[in-house]
Design an enzyme around this catalytic site. Sequence first.
Site, mmCIF file in Angstrom:
data_model
loop_
_atom_site.group_PDB
_atom_site.id
_atom_site.type_symbol
_atom_site.label_atom_id
_atom_site.label_comp_id
_atom_site.label_asym_id
_atom_site.label_seq_id
_atom_site.Cartn_x
_atom_site.Cartn_y
_atom_site.Cartn_z
ATOM 1 N N LEU A 65 0.834 -1.205 0.000
ATOM 2 C CA LEU A 65 0.000 0.000 0.000
ATOM 3 C C LEU A 65 0.872 1.260 0.000
ATOM 4 C CD1 LEU A 65 -2.626 -1.252 2.608
ATOM 5 C CD2 LEU A 65 -2.804 -1.263 0.113
ATOM 6 N N PRO A 66 0.273 2.427 -0.313
ATOM 7 C CA PRO A 66 1.097 3.628 -0.477
ATOM 8 C C PRO A 66 1.850 4.082 0.777
ATOM 9 C CG PRO A 66 -1.073 3.934 -1.485
ATOM 10 C CD PRO A 66 -1.131 2.640 -0.728
ATOM 11 N N THR A 96 6.372 0.770 2.002
ATOM 12 C CA THR A 96 7.367 1.580 2.721
ATOM 13 C C THR A 96 6.607 2.517 3.642
ATOM 14 O OG1 THR A 96 8.884 1.512 0.844
ATOM 15 C CG2 THR A 96 9.265 3.217 2.489
ATOM 16 N N LYS A 171 15.422 0.335 4.894
ATOM 17 C CA LYS A 171 14.936 0.843 3.597
ATOM 18 C C LYS A 171 15.085 2.374 3.540
ATOM 19 C CE LYS A 171 12.116 1.651 0.044
ATOM 20 N NZ LYS A 171 12.408 1.406 -1.341
ATOM 21 N N LYS A 246 8.335 11.389 0.275
ATOM 22 C CA LYS A 246 7.708 10.652 1.381
ATOM 23 C C LYS A 246 8.772 9.911 2.193
ATOM 24 C CE LYS A 246 6.180 6.414 1.191
ATOM 25 N NZ LYS A 246 5.517 5.135 0.979
HETATM 26 P P1 NAD Z 1 0.609 2.719 -6.024
HETATM 27 O O1 NAD Z 1 -0.028 3.978 -5.547
HETATM 28 O O2 NAD Z 1 0.875 2.504 -7.460
HETATM 29 O O3 NAD Z 1 -0.252 1.458 -5.513
HETATM 30 C C1 NAD Z 1 -0.924 1.390 -4.293
HETATM 31 C C2 NAD Z 1 -2.199 0.589 -4.497
HETATM 32 O O4 NAD Z 1 -2.844 0.398 -3.237
HETATM 33 C C3 NAD Z 1 -3.223 1.290 -5.404
HETATM 34 O O5 NAD Z 1 -3.581 0.424 -6.464
HETATM 35 C C4 NAD Z 1 -4.397 1.591 -4.462
HETATM 36 O O6 NAD Z 1 -5.647 1.521 -5.111
HETATM 37 C C5 NAD Z 1 -4.243 0.491 -3.440
HETATM 38 N N1 NAD Z 1 -4.878 0.739 -2.152
HETATM 39 C C6 NAD Z 1 -4.771 1.836 -1.357
HETATM 40 N N2 NAD Z 1 -5.483 1.647 -0.214
HETATM 41 C C7 NAD Z 1 -6.051 0.418 -0.299
HETATM 42 C C8 NAD Z 1 -6.885 -0.356 0.557
HETATM 43 N N3 NAD Z 1 -7.285 0.102 1.738
HETATM 44 N N4 NAD Z 1 -7.273 -1.576 0.141
HETATM 45 C C9 NAD Z 1 -6.875 -2.061 -1.067
HETATM 46 N N5 NAD Z 1 -6.075 -1.394 -1.920
HETATM 47 C C10 NAD Z 1 -5.663 -0.164 -1.538
HETATM 48 O O7 NAD Z 1 1.985 2.605 -5.169
HETATM 49 P P2 NAD Z 1 3.268 1.723 -5.554
HETATM 50 O O8 NAD Z 1 4.182 2.493 -6.440
HETATM 51 O O9 NAD Z 1 2.819 0.359 -5.923
HETATM 52 O O10 NAD Z 1 4.004 1.705 -4.135
HETATM 53 C C11 NAD Z 1 3.547 0.887 -3.073
HETATM 54 C C12 NAD Z 1 4.546 0.987 -1.941
HETATM 55 O O11 NAD Z 1 5.832 0.537 -2.397
HETATM 56 C C13 NAD Z 1 4.755 2.408 -1.414
HETATM 57 O O12 NAD Z 1 4.882 2.359 -0.017
HETATM 58 C C14 NAD Z 1 6.055 2.859 -2.077
HETATM 59 O O13 NAD Z 1 6.762 3.817 -1.306
HETATM 60 C C15 NAD Z 1 6.806 1.544 -2.159
HETATM 61 N N6 NAD Z 1 7.808 1.459 -3.236
HETATM 62 C C16 NAD Z 1 7.528 1.947 -4.472
HETATM 63 C C17 NAD Z 1 8.484 1.854 -5.470
HETATM 64 C C18 NAD Z 1 8.218 2.375 -6.882
HETATM 65 O O14 NAD Z 1 9.164 2.454 -7.675
HETATM 66 N N7 NAD Z 1 6.971 2.696 -7.220
HETATM 67 C C19 NAD Z 1 9.726 1.248 -5.210
HETATM 68 C C20 NAD Z 1 9.967 0.721 -3.940
HETATM 69 C C21 NAD Z 1 8.995 0.836 -2.965
#
Ligand code: NAD
Length: 296
Positions: A65-66, A96, A171, A246
Amino acid sequence: MSRIAFIGLGNMGGPMAINLAKAGHALRVFDLNQDAVNTAVAAGAVAAMDAATAVADAEIVISMLPASRHVEGLYLGNAGLLASIADGALVIDCSTIAPATAKRVCEAAAARGLQMLDAPVSGGTAGAAAGTLTFIVGGEALALERARPVLQNMGKNIFHVGGSGAGQVAKLCNNMALGVIMAVTGEALSLGVAHGLDPSVLSQMMAVSTGRSWATEVCNPWPGVLEHAPASRGYSGGFGNDLMLKDLGLAAEAAMGVGASIPLGELARNLYAMNSHAGHGGLDFSSVIKLVAKDL
Ligand code: NAD
């Protein structure tokens, strides 16, 4: 093969879930976004009508999740998902989030008799799709051994760095270093170009010299230096500026919690905030170079 519930199918969670389906696990998925669910279903997952249904008979629950509030809301909030998870299941949160939040949710899981790991990842969306992520794990060693075969379906490297919340701390340390290095790499290239140097030649030299880094060699911030870097496609895709912002905010919070000094991390947090205010929040974080490079 395991019965796995996967919650949060965004840029990272989507491809991670698809790799689990490809590996043959019985996968139930839930996301608030129906398009994300449909993509996972097309890869072999089964859609659940809500998070509680997804986890009902799962042996392993994974969330991606975000931010902290989403993880806290999912497991401890009104939905109170911990109450719906089957006895003996293992919970792995790959988001994260703040180390303190990770600890709080893990403690609530333990009180409910569930093992839980914080397992944030590094490797970006490309690593998620390729199944080459690095998992940075906090929690009990026995729980990690249970998780290991499943994590290996999504990643290449697994580090056990300590107890609950330690995965998040490690991380944040990595991303703080990355944020600072990217910002100063942008400054170095801009300084060279302002003196008439070719950014490609400068980058090639740095890549085999002591200024080398992932920022020069893989995600070079100067457009055109590396064909596949976000900078060469208008800073689209990659790791968003606001996600870096963030993480640097979480690092600052974590530093305050133990009285640690992170002067460069704080400075970098302000640079990414300025880049966000300049309208670049959705661009790759290498766009921070725009703050200092003339004409970019
Ligand atoms: P994203 O916003 O693309 O995906 C998050 C998903 O969670 C969305 O599809 C949203 O609809 C869903 N969501 C939110 N609340 C929800 C709930 N209560 N129930 C069900 N679904 C729910 O984010 P992302 O890029 O996939 O990143 C996810 C995590 O990974 C973050 O914490 C980010 O910091 C970390 N991260 C991201 C990257 C990157 O390159 N994007 C790399 C490493 C780590």
